[in-house]
Write a protein that holds these residues in place. Structure first.
Motif, PDB file in Angstrom:
ATOM      1  N   LEU A 111       0.864  -1.271  -0.044  1.00 41.97           N
ATOM      2  CA  LEU A 111       0.017  -0.254   0.169  1.00 41.97           C
ATOM      3  C   LEU A 111       0.891   1.256   0.025  1.00 41.97           C
ATOM      4  N   ARG A 112       2.045   1.172   0.851  1.00 46.45           N
ATOM      5  CA  ARG A 112       2.880   2.287   0.730  1.00 46.45           C
ATOM      6  C   ARG A 112       3.525   2.509  -0.558  1.00 46.45           C
ATOM      7  N   ARG A 113       4.040   1.450  -1.345  1.00 46.10           N
ATOM      8  CA  ARG A 113       4.666   1.592  -2.638  1.00 46.10           C
ATOM      9  C   ARG A 113       3.612   2.190  -3.767  1.00 46.10           C
ATOM     10  N   HIS A 114       2.301   2.079  -3.546  1.00 45.60           N
ATOM     11  CA  HIS A 114       1.341   2.761  -4.392  1.00 45.60           C
ATOM     12  C   HIS A 114       0.866   3.838  -3.933  1.00 45.60           C
ATOM     13  N   GLU A 115       1.428   4.396  -2.793  1.00 46.29           N
ATOM     14  CA  GLU A 115       1.158   5.752  -2.216  1.00 46.29           C
ATOM     15  C   GLU A 115      -0.231   5.938  -1.872  1.00 46.29           C
ATOM     16  N   ILE A 116      -0.459   4.609  -1.191  1.00 49.70           N
ATOM     17  CA  ILE A 116      -1.997   4.847  -0.542  1.00 49.70           C
ATOM     18  C   ILE A 116      -2.003   5.230   1.012  1.00 49.70           C
ATOM     19  N   VAL A 117      -0.848   4.469   1.555  1.00 45.19           N
ATOM     20  CA  VAL A 117      -0.361   5.026   3.125  1.00 45.19           C
ATOM     21  C   VAL A 117       0.762   5.621   3.081  1.00 45.19           C
ATOM     22  N   THR A 118       1.198   6.220   4.445  1.00 44.20           N
ATOM     23  CA  THR A 118       2.401   6.702   4.612  1.00 44.20           C
ATOM     24  C   THR A 118       2.793   6.377   5.803  1.00 44.20           C
ATOM     25  N   ILE A 159       4.087   4.261  12.417  1.00 48.88           N
ATOM     26  CA  ILE A 159       2.524   4.423  12.425  1.00 48.88           C
ATOM     27  C   ILE A 159       2.276   4.738  10.858  1.00 48.88           C
ATOM     28  N   TYR A 160       1.108   3.931  10.564  1.00 48.04           N
ATOM     29  CA  TYR A 160       0.638   4.152   9.180  1.00 48.04           C
ATOM     30  C   TYR A 160      -0.625   5.153   9.249  1.00 48.04           C
ATOM     31  N   ARG A 161      -0.654   6.191   8.261  1.00 49.51           N
ATOM     32  CA  ARG A 161      -1.691   6.996   8.170  1.00 49.51           C
ATOM     33  C   ARG A 161      -2.255   6.651   6.548  1.00 49.51           C
ATOM     34  N   MET A 162      -3.395   7.048   6.131  1.00 46.50           N
ATOM     35  CA  MET A 162      -3.791   7.336   4.803  1.00 46.50           C
ATOM     36  C   MET A 162      -3.169   8.565   4.407  1.00 46.50           C
ATOM     37  N   ASN A 163      -2.467   8.404   3.003  1.00 49.56           N
ATOM     38  CA  ASN A 163      -1.965   9.431   2.301  1.00 49.56           C
ATOM     39  C   ASN A 163      -2.773  10.412   1.604  1.00 49.56           C
TER      40      ASN A 163
END
Length: 109
Positions: A72-79, A88-92
């Motif tokens: 999901l991070r690779r697809h820039e959906i989360v940071t 800590i993960y958040r929505m991008n």
């Protein structure tokens, strides 16, 4: 639904995006087709959440959750932000893909 190559070209010509950008957007949307990733996204609040908390809520290992979050991070959906020993993960909310996913999640909640 299968799109013909000509139909894809027609869409790209009218929307002014490159084939690569179109394919990137499509790949990001396909991420949501995975039930585990979709469930993970529904657990991420605005303020963020640690991997361990997601793993506990879904009865999964932290390693398995981290693997899904990396995609999901690779697809820039989360940071991700490191806070002490936790990530800590958040929505991008800054990326187009992140904003699109947020709209989709609001629509299904």
């Amino acid at each position: 639904m299968q799109l013909s190559e000509q139909r894809v070209r027609d869409v790209l010509l009218t929307t002014q995006i490159s084939i690569q950008e179109f394919m990137d957007q499509l790949a990001a949307i396909r991420c949501l087709a995975n039930n585990t990733r979709f469930r993970i996204l529904t657990l991420i609040p605005h303020k963020g959440i640690a991997v361990e908390n997601i793993a506990s809520a879904l009865n999964m290992t932290s390693s398995a959750v981290s693997h899904q979050l990396a995609l999901l991070r690779r697809h820039e959906i989360v940071t991700a932000t490191k806070r002490g020993r936790n990530i800590i993960y958040r929505m991008n909310g800054e990326s187009v893909r992140g904003k699109l996913v947020q709209k989709i999640l609001r629509a299904v909640r």
